[in-house]
Design an enzyme around this catalytic site. Structure first.
Site, PDB file in Angstrom:
ATOM      1  N   ASP A   8      35.213  38.481  40.249  1.00 53.86           N
ATOM      2  CA  ASP A   8      35.689  39.420  40.356  1.00 53.86           C
ATOM      3  C   ASP A   8      35.516  40.872  39.918  1.00 53.86           C
ATOM      4  O   ASP A   8      35.761  41.687  39.408  1.00 53.86           O
ATOM      5  CB  ASP A   8      36.776  39.296  38.763  1.00 53.86           C
ATOM      6  CG  ASP A   8      37.463  37.957  38.730  1.00 53.86           C
ATOM      7  OD1 ASP A   8      38.155  37.706  39.925  1.00 53.86           O
ATOM      8  OD2 ASP A   8      37.576  37.418  37.530  1.00 53.86           O
ATOM      9  N   LYS A  11      34.467  42.172  45.022  1.00 47.51           N
ATOM     10  CA  LYS A  11      33.873  42.102  46.334  1.00 47.51           C
ATOM     11  C   LYS A  11      34.840  42.084  47.563  1.00 47.51           C
ATOM     12  O   LYS A  11      34.284  42.709  48.648  1.00 47.51           O
ATOM     13  CB  LYS A  11      33.235  40.595  46.476  1.00 47.51           C
ATOM     14  CG  LYS A  11      32.257  40.125  45.569  1.00 47.51           C
ATOM     15  CD  LYS A  11      31.810  38.931  45.480  1.00 47.51           C
ATOM     16  CE  LYS A  11      32.514  37.963  44.909  1.00 47.51           C
ATOM     17  NZ  LYS A  11      32.982  37.876  43.587  1.00 47.51           N
ATOM     18  N   ASN A  33      40.112  29.060  44.900  1.00 47.51           N
ATOM     19  CA  ASN A  33      40.069  29.489  43.370  1.00 47.51           C
ATOM     20  C   ASN A  33      39.574  30.956  43.456  1.00 47.51           C
ATOM     21  O   ASN A  33      39.884  31.761  42.461  1.00 47.51           O
ATOM     22  CB  ASN A  33      38.895  28.814  42.442  1.00 47.51           C
ATOM     23  CG  ASN A  33      37.902  28.589  43.414  1.00 47.51           C
ATOM     24  OD1 ASN A  33      37.649  28.951  44.561  1.00 47.51           O
ATOM     25  ND2 ASN A  33      36.636  28.055  42.828  1.00 47.51           N
ATOM     26  N   GLY A  35      40.120  34.987  44.502  1.00 47.13           N
ATOM     27  CA  GLY A  35      41.088  36.066  44.645  1.00 47.13           C
ATOM     28  C   GLY A  35      40.680  37.198  45.070  1.00 47.13           C
ATOM     29  O   GLY A  35      40.246  37.639  44.227  1.00 47.13           O
ATOM     30  N   HIS A  36      40.561  37.477  46.286  1.00 46.76           N
ATOM     31  CA  HIS A  36      39.957  38.815  46.737  1.00 46.76           C
ATOM     32  C   HIS A  36      41.126  39.810  46.784  1.00 46.76           C
ATOM     33  O   HIS A  36      41.905  39.607  47.994  1.00 46.76           O
ATOM     34  CB  HIS A  36      39.320  38.534  47.821  1.00 46.76           C
ATOM     35  CG  HIS A  36      37.972  37.789  47.774  1.00 46.76           C
ATOM     36  ND1 HIS A  36      37.081  37.577  48.817  1.00 46.76           N
ATOM     37  CD2 HIS A  36      37.401  37.850  46.613  1.00 46.76           C
ATOM     38  CE1 HIS A  36      35.792  36.936  48.386  1.00 46.76           C
ATOM     39  NE2 HIS A  36      36.116  37.305  47.096  1.00 46.76           N
ATOM     40  N   GLN A 219      33.481  33.898  43.718  1.00 45.20           N
ATOM     41  CA  GLN A 219      32.869  33.664  42.566  1.00 45.20           C
ATOM     42  C   GLN A 219      31.724  34.596  42.184  1.00 45.20           C
ATOM     43  O   GLN A 219      31.697  35.746  42.888  1.00 45.20           O
ATOM     44  CB  GLN A 219      32.717  32.404  41.950  1.00 45.20           C
ATOM     45  CG  GLN A 219      33.938  31.450  42.127  1.00 45.20           C
ATOM     46  CD  GLN A 219      34.597  30.978  43.154  1.00 45.20           C
ATOM     47  OE1 GLN A 219      33.785  30.495  44.022  1.00 45.20           O
ATOM     48  NE2 GLN A 219      35.701  31.203  43.524  1.00 45.20           N
ATOM     49  N   ALA A 294      43.240  37.573  39.737  1.00 47.23           N
ATOM     50  CA  ALA A 294      43.933  37.712  40.705  1.00 47.23           C
ATOM     51  C   ALA A 294      44.903  36.195  41.306  1.00 47.23           C
ATOM     52  O   ALA A 294      45.774  36.194  41.835  1.00 47.23           O
ATOM     53  CB  ALA A 294      43.208  38.003  41.986  1.00 47.23           C
ATOM     54  N   THR A 296      45.064  33.428  38.865  1.00 46.02           N
ATOM     55  CA  THR A 296      45.828  32.856  37.703  1.00 46.02           C
ATOM     56  C   THR A 296      46.611  33.808  36.681  1.00 46.02           C
ATOM     57  O   THR A 296      47.490  33.463  36.060  1.00 46.02           O
ATOM     58  CB  THR A 296      45.085  32.006  36.922  1.00 46.02           C
ATOM     59  OG1 THR A 296      43.993  32.960  36.323  1.00 46.02           O
ATOM     60  CG2 THR A 296      44.280  30.732  37.703  1.00 46.02           C
ATOM     61  N   GLY A 297      46.455  35.287  37.110  1.00 42.38           N
ATOM     62  CA  GLY A 297      46.902  35.928  36.285  1.00 42.38           C
ATOM     63  C   GLY A 297      46.514  36.158  34.825  1.00 42.38           C
ATOM     64  O   GLY A 297      47.073  36.947  33.863  1.00 42.38           O
ATOM     65  N   LYS A 326      34.209  50.031  40.048  1.00 36.92           N
ATOM     66  CA  LYS A 326      35.211  50.222  39.007  1.00 36.92           C
ATOM     67  C   LYS A 326      34.509  51.449  38.062  1.00 36.92           C
ATOM     68  O   LYS A 326      34.815  51.201  36.687  1.00 36.92           O
ATOM     69  CB  LYS A 326      35.500  49.309  38.222  1.00 36.92           C
ATOM     70  CG  LYS A 326      36.339  48.314  39.106  1.00 36.92           C
ATOM     71  CD  LYS A 326      37.073  47.101  38.370  1.00 36.92           C
ATOM     72  CE  LYS A 326      38.424  46.987  38.918  1.00 36.92           C
ATOM     73  NZ  LYS A 326      39.235  45.917  37.983  1.00 36.92           N
ATOM     74  N   GLY A 410      37.608  53.354  42.660  1.00 33.02           N
ATOM     75  CA  GLY A 410      38.994  53.214  42.845  1.00 33.02           C
ATOM     76  C   GLY A 410      39.463  52.086  44.075  1.00 33.02           C
ATOM     77  O   GLY A 410      38.322  51.676  44.596  1.00 33.02           O
TER      78      GLY A 410
HETATM   79  P1  IMP Z   1      37.223  26.352  39.046  1.00 29.62           P
HETATM   80  O1  IMP Z   1      36.208  27.169  40.042  1.00 29.62           O
HETATM   81  O2  IMP Z   1      38.921  26.556  39.296  1.00 29.62           O
HETATM   82  O3  IMP Z   1      36.471  24.891  39.019  1.00 29.62           O
HETATM   83  O4  IMP Z   1      36.918  27.180  37.761  1.00 29.62           O
HETATM   84  C1  IMP Z   1      35.453  27.219  37.018  1.00 29.62           C
HETATM   85  C2  IMP Z   1      35.393  28.335  36.233  1.00 29.62           C
HETATM   86  O5  IMP Z   1      34.922  29.585  37.324  1.00 29.62           O
HETATM   87  C3  IMP Z   1      36.578  28.943  35.676  1.00 29.62           C
HETATM   88  O6  IMP Z   1      35.978  29.667  34.362  1.00 29.62           O
HETATM   89  C4  IMP Z   1      37.406  29.974  36.406  1.00 29.62           C
HETATM   90  O7  IMP Z   1      37.986  30.888  35.590  1.00 29.62           O
HETATM   91  C5  IMP Z   1      36.027  30.413  37.139  1.00 29.62           C
HETATM   92  N1  IMP Z   1      36.570  31.219  38.442  1.00 29.62           N
HETATM   93  C6  IMP Z   1      36.595  30.372  39.578  1.00 29.62           C
HETATM   94  N2  IMP Z   1      37.104  31.162  40.569  1.00 29.62           N
HETATM   95  C7  IMP Z   1      36.985  32.427  39.912  1.00 29.62           C
HETATM   96  C8  IMP Z   1      37.035  33.757  40.732  1.00 29.62           C
HETATM   97  O8  IMP Z   1      37.228  33.907  41.932  1.00 29.62           O
HETATM   98  N3  IMP Z   1      36.946  34.677  39.850  1.00 29.62           N
HETATM   99  C9  IMP Z   1      36.630  34.605  38.620  1.00 29.62           C
HETATM  100  N4  IMP Z   1      36.323  33.454  38.038  1.00 29.62           N
HETATM  101  C10 IMP Z   1      36.601  32.273  38.811  1.00 29.62           C
END
Ligand code: IMP
Length: 431
Positions: A8, A11, A33, A35-36, A219, A294, A296-297, A326, A410
């Site tokens: 987050d 990127k 997983n 969210g860009h 990530q 982005a 899971t909210g 930021k 921004g």
């Molecule tokens: P997983 O990738 O869903 O297995 O989650 C493992 C850990 O990585 C958790 O703490 C998630 O919140 C974190 N995580 C996974 N993808 C992202 C991302 O794109 N941004 C921030 N945290 C992430």
């Protein structure tokens, strides 16, 4: 291009800004997983699987073999992109060697996360971990296998027998129906087929033909399976090394490494976070920075810039350039604490502890820098920034050991300052 902390870092926007100068952008790890969030002309897009380069019509977007691909999530995402007028059929390629996320991966993950005795990681519940588990256990299904009806059918039948038994015995989960699952995945496979190719061949040929390729990390470094805050990590190689194994392009072909860092730090999910702040200051960062996941909210945990962590991240990745995002979120603060070192029981700590207990014991040592208390949002050049903001950035650069190449003030493409030396370095890479 990768995340220097726990993801987050922003990127998405940076890849989007820079992809104008690249022919190809390739994702190398993770899955939906990620969210860009990118904002173009005030319109917001959230990309989860498809690399952000896809928003530039001349850019080819590649999903590499290191990614775990949920076919349903992929088809949903390209459906949305199509509606927005993106030429997905021409611009997107998917690796035939990428692993497939199947329904039972999500089932197992959801059940396991809340099972007694299990460490809660706070995952995104997308089945990422179980899909990588199957990959490493040599029990996974790759995209190329998904396209083979017989193989798909046998794989689903065998896997359901095993996963249903385990999930029911351990977690009391209802069994999945393999026949229904096969129908759904076989249908999805046909829609996916036109996008599938040998992306390692494609990327190496592009490089040989003088085209420029950006590897888009997902990530961040501290969520990397090897180098992160294990076990509170994701299940893939989010660091620079992952770009190599996750695409099939050799390390000698990589020109530079760019790390993206926020001007402060955030984390979603469980796990150690040395500079986390729990008071009003943390809320200010969350509100001003709109720090909500982005995908899971979930509200993101917020904290101050952590220089030992950034140095560690730069070392692991061989980061040459940093992009600081930021900066504007700090605009109103009178003083800004920055962590310059750690101590455990009053003794300085020079290396990042490998174990969670050690990470939890770290006490950050702070230096307070003066805030600038004015808006940086409209700055177009480095010189336009207030003096204290420039001092903050110089401090970050000096202490982290990598050069600042860009600053984002921004969410919009326009709110970006590119330093001339970075621009020249990118031009030289392309030459
Ligand atoms: P997983 O990738 O869903 O297995 O989650 C493992 C850990 O990585 C958790 O703490 C998630 O919140 C974190 N995580 C996974 N993808 C992202 C991302 O794109 N941004 C921030 N945290 C992430």
């Amino acid at each position: 291009m990768l995340g220097a902390q726990w993801g987050d870092e922003g990127k998405g926007k940076i890849v989007d800004v820079l992809s104008g100068a690249f022919d190809v952008v390739a994702r190398y790890a993770g899955g939906h997983n990620a969210g860009h969030t990118v904002i173009i002309g005030g319109q917001k897009f959230i990309l989860q699987l498809v690399p952000c380069g896809v928003l530039r019509p001349d850019c080819l977007a590649v999903i590499g073999n290191g990614v775990v691909l949920d076919p349903m999530a992929f088809l949903k995402e390209i459906g949305k992109l199509r509606e927005l007028g993106v030429d997905v059929d021409r611009q997107i390629k998917v690796s035939n060697r990428a692993q497939v996320i199947l329904e039972y991966h999500r089932m197992i993950e959801l059940a396991a996360e809340s099972a007694p005795g299990r460490k809660k990681i706070g995952t995104t519940s997308r089945g990422i971990g179980p899909a990588y588990e199957d990959k490493m256990a040599r029990n996974g299904l790759r995209v190329v296998d998904l396209l083979n009806e017989d193989l798909l059918k046998t794989h689903i039948e065998n896997a359901c027998r095993e996963k249903n038994t385990v999930a029911q015995a351990l977690f009391g989960t209802h069994p999945l129906d393999p026949a229904r699952m096969y129908e759904e995945y076989a249908r999805a496979a046909e829609q996916l087929r036109p996008f599938v190719t040998d992306t390692a061949e494609l990327l190496n040929q592009a490089i040989a033909a003088g085209k420029s390729v950006m590897f888009e990390g997902a990530q961040g470094t501290m969520l990397d399976i090897d180098h992160g805050t294990y076990p509170f990590v994701t299940s893939s190689s989010a660091t620079a090394g992952g770009a190599i194994t996750g695409t099939g392009v050799g390390p000698t072909r990589v020109g530079t490494v760019i790390g993206v860092t926020k001007a402060y730090v955030t984390r979603v999910g469980e796990g150690p976070f040395p500079t986390e702040v729990h008071d009003r200051a943390g809320e200010v960062l969350r509100e001003r920075g709109q720090e909500f996941g982005a995908v899971t909210g979930r509200p993101r945990r917020c904290g101050w810039l952590d220089l030992p962590l950034l140095r560690y991240s730069n070392m692991i990745n061989g980061t040459e350039w940093l992009v600081v995002t930021k900066l504007d979120v700090l605009d109103e603060l009178p003083v800004i604490p920055v962590c310059t070192g750690y101590a455990i029981d009053g003794k300085p700590v020079d290396t990042m502890p490998a174990d969670v207990r050690g990470l939890e014991l770290l006490r950050p040592m702070y230096t307070e820098l003066k805030g600038w208390r004015s808006s940086t949002e409209k700055a177009q050049r480095y010189e336009d920034l207030p003096e204290e903001a420039r001092e903050y950035l110089s401090f970050l650069e000096r202490e982290s050991g990598a050069k600042i190449g860009m600053i984002s003030t921004g969410p919009d493409r326009e709110q970006t300052i590119t330093l001339p030396a970075f621009e020249a370095a990118l031009r030289a890479l392309h030459a």
